[in-house]
Motif scaffolding. Structure first.
Motif, PDB file in Angstrom:
ATOM      1  N   VAL A   1      51.167  31.103  26.626  1.00  0.00           N
ATOM      2  CA  VAL A   1      52.861  31.045  26.997  1.00  0.00           C
ATOM      3  C   VAL A   1      52.439  31.308  28.525  1.00  0.00           C
ATOM      4  O   VAL A   1      53.405  30.969  29.233  1.00  0.00           O
ATOM      5  N   LEU A   2      51.699  32.795  28.757  1.00  0.00           N
ATOM      6  CA  LEU A   2      52.250  33.110  30.318  1.00  0.00           C
ATOM      7  C   LEU A   2      51.436  32.069  31.496  1.00  0.00           C
ATOM      8  O   LEU A   2      52.044  31.991  32.284  1.00  0.00           O
ATOM      9  N   ARG A   3      50.805  31.623  30.904  1.00  0.00           N
ATOM     10  CA  ARG A   3      50.483  30.444  32.088  1.00  0.00           C
ATOM     11  C   ARG A   3      51.245  29.231  32.029  1.00  0.00           C
ATOM     12  O   ARG A   3      51.600  29.271  33.214  1.00  0.00           O
TER      13      ARG A   3
ATOM     14  N   VAL B   1      63.598  29.387  27.348  1.00  0.00           N
ATOM     15  CA  VAL B   1      62.529  29.366  26.369  1.00  0.00           C
ATOM     16  C   VAL B   1      61.927  29.907  26.559  1.00  0.00           C
ATOM     17  O   VAL B   1      60.585  30.794  25.290  1.00  0.00           O
ATOM     18  N   TRP B   2      61.197  29.596  27.549  1.00  0.00           N
ATOM     19  CA  TRP B   2      59.335  30.229  27.872  1.00  0.00           C
ATOM     20  C   TRP B   2      59.864  32.117  28.181  1.00  0.00           C
ATOM     21  O   TRP B   2      58.850  32.804  26.994  1.00  0.00           O
ATOM     22  N   ASN B   3      61.072  32.367  28.317  1.00  0.00           N
ATOM     23  CA  ASN B   3      60.989  33.967  27.825  1.00  0.00           C
ATOM     24  C   ASN B   3      61.628  34.647  26.320  1.00  0.00           C
ATOM     25  O   ASN B   3      60.473  35.017  26.201  1.00  0.00           O
TER      26      ASN B   3
ATOM     27  N   GLY C   1      53.794  38.134  22.976  1.00  0.00           N
ATOM     28  CA  GLY C   1      54.040  39.630  23.452  1.00  0.00           C
ATOM     29  C   GLY C   1      54.132  41.168  22.572  1.00  0.00           C
ATOM     30  O   GLY C   1      53.173  41.460  22.503  1.00  0.00           O
ATOM     31  N   ILE C   2      54.931  40.781  22.031  1.00  0.00           N
ATOM     32  CA  ILE C   2      55.300  41.645  20.939  1.00  0.00           C
ATOM     33  C   ILE C   2      54.338  42.261  20.006  1.00  0.00           C
ATOM     34  O   ILE C   2      53.941  43.250  19.898  1.00  0.00           O
ATOM     35  N   ARG C   3      53.716  40.928  19.971  1.00  0.00           N
ATOM     36  CA  ARG C   3      52.527  41.308  18.838  1.00  0.00           C
ATOM     37  C   ARG C   3      51.187  41.710  19.611  1.00  0.00           C
ATOM     38  O   ARG C   3      50.662  42.224  19.164  1.00  0.00           O
TER      39      ARG C   3
END
Length: 372
Positions: free
Chosen positions: A157-159, A183-185, A192-194
């Motif tokens: 997702v970050l990439r 959408v990417w946010n 990220g939460i996980r």
């Protein structure tokens, strides 16, 4: 758990080498650059599918070869398992348990557990936040193998999000670009939460154990604190983390679009290490830094042992020379017969007669191993 055999084929400087482990402690003796660390690296790869020495598989394969392979036989309380990792210079890895290829590498993780301690680990204190994140992530993969998949998802997702931010950097952002970014946010927050929750939980378990070891090694003169400092700060309720993440993305939106990169998320987390409330990185002496890293490694051993229910292997790569006599004795006393231990050294002078008597001694020269 007990590692019974190791078979290296076209791995690093080994053409083909079988090793039978016949004692709880194995000392690998040889000059530098002969292949001692390579053998420990092979065991580390079977445990975590990661190498702390190289991120690229092509560096792990012997020069001039296309494929390298690491195989092992492991005895655990549940029985004996054969493990195999195949590395390809121009292709994907494959992993197998008992000769059956695993469709998901996650299913391979957790079979073998090991804690690696090398002179490079002093960079945990002296290096940047990315090295401390990498250390914590490698530990988490052993405590909870599914974490490897969670981390992979976040990095993907970050990439993708960074690629979009690069595209819109400095340009007029239309509705379509903003909608795609939204959408990417959502995905960044979800993935990220996980990561954040698991890192937070791991440090909460590790910190008091490391502090106890540090107190013991330092003779109760120093207090170690290991603190997780996430990039997204929140109160402890689950909803609070999501809200704080979304709000921080909002406040950093213009800066992200200007810089073309993601500024919010666990890829910017820090793990703070302090001795007597002073940052160890800035003020710790070399002796203090070595004590700190030793305490962290002993805490890793205990934590994995408690969570997994079996003692992990301990891989000591030329660290006895880095430790003074007091710290050496603390380490060797902690190991005793609880952990199968593989130790590399250039000479046997650091070991007392009792240790040598209880150890298997192997000589390593130019990728060849011979028994004493």
């Amino acid at each position: 758990m007990y590692l019974k055999t190791l078979h290296l084929q076209q791995f690093r400087n080994y053409q083909e080498q079988w090793v039978d482990f016949l004692a709880p402690k194995t000392i690998l003796v040889g000059n530098n650059a002969q292949g001692k660390s390579n053998l420990l690296e092979a065991v580390e790869l079977l445990a975590t599918l990661r190498s702390h020495r190289s991120p690229r598989d092509r560096d792990l394969i012997r020069d001039g070869e296309l494929i390298g392979r690491i195989s092992a036989t492991l005895e655990r309380q549940t029985g004996i398992t054969d493990l195999s990792l195949t590395l390809r210079r121009n292709g994907r890895r494959t992993v197998a348990l008992n000769s059956e290829n695993m469709r998901r590498q996650m299913d391979f993780l957790g079979t073998l557990n090991a804690v690696q301690f090398s002179s490079l680990d002093l960079d945990l204190v002296r290096g940047g936040p990315d090295q401390r994140r990498n250390w914590l992530d490698t530990l988490l993969i052993q405590l909870e193998p599914v974490y490897a998949h969670i981390l992979q998802q976040y990095n993907q997702v970050l990439r993708q999000r960074n690629a979009l931010l690069k595209k819109i950097q400095g340009a007029e952002v239309g509705n379509q670009g903003l909608e795609e970014l939204a959408v990417w946010n959502e995905q960044l927050v979800s993935a990220g939460i996980r990561v954040i929750r698991r890192r937070s939980r791991a440090i909460a378990l590790l910190a008091p154990v490391a502090a106890n070891w540090h107190e013991s090694i330092s003779g109760s003169t120093e207090v170690l604190q290991v603190k997780y400092t996430p990039n997204v700060v929140w109160d402890e309720n689950p909803e609070g983390l999501q809200q704080a993440f979304v709000e921080k993305i909002g406040t950093r939106a213009i800066a992200e679009q200007h810089q073309g990169t993601t500024l919010v998320g666990p890829h910017r987390d820090e793990i703070e290490l302090t001795i007597n409330q002073t940052p160890a990185r800035a003020y710790g002496s070399q002796g203090q830094q070595r004590t700190l890293v030793l305490a962290l490694k002993l805490a890793e051993l205990k934590l994995i042992e408690e969570v997994v229910g079996e003692s992990p292997l301990l891989l000591l790569d030329d660290v006895l020379a880095e430790l003074d006599l007091h710290r050496q004795n603390q380490l060797l006393d902690a190991i005793q017969d609880r952990f199968q231990t593989l130790i590399t050294t250039t000479h046997l002078g650091s070991f007392d007669a009792q240790w040598l008597k209880a150890s298997q001694i192997l000589h390593v020269e130019s990728g060849q191993i011979t028994h004493d």
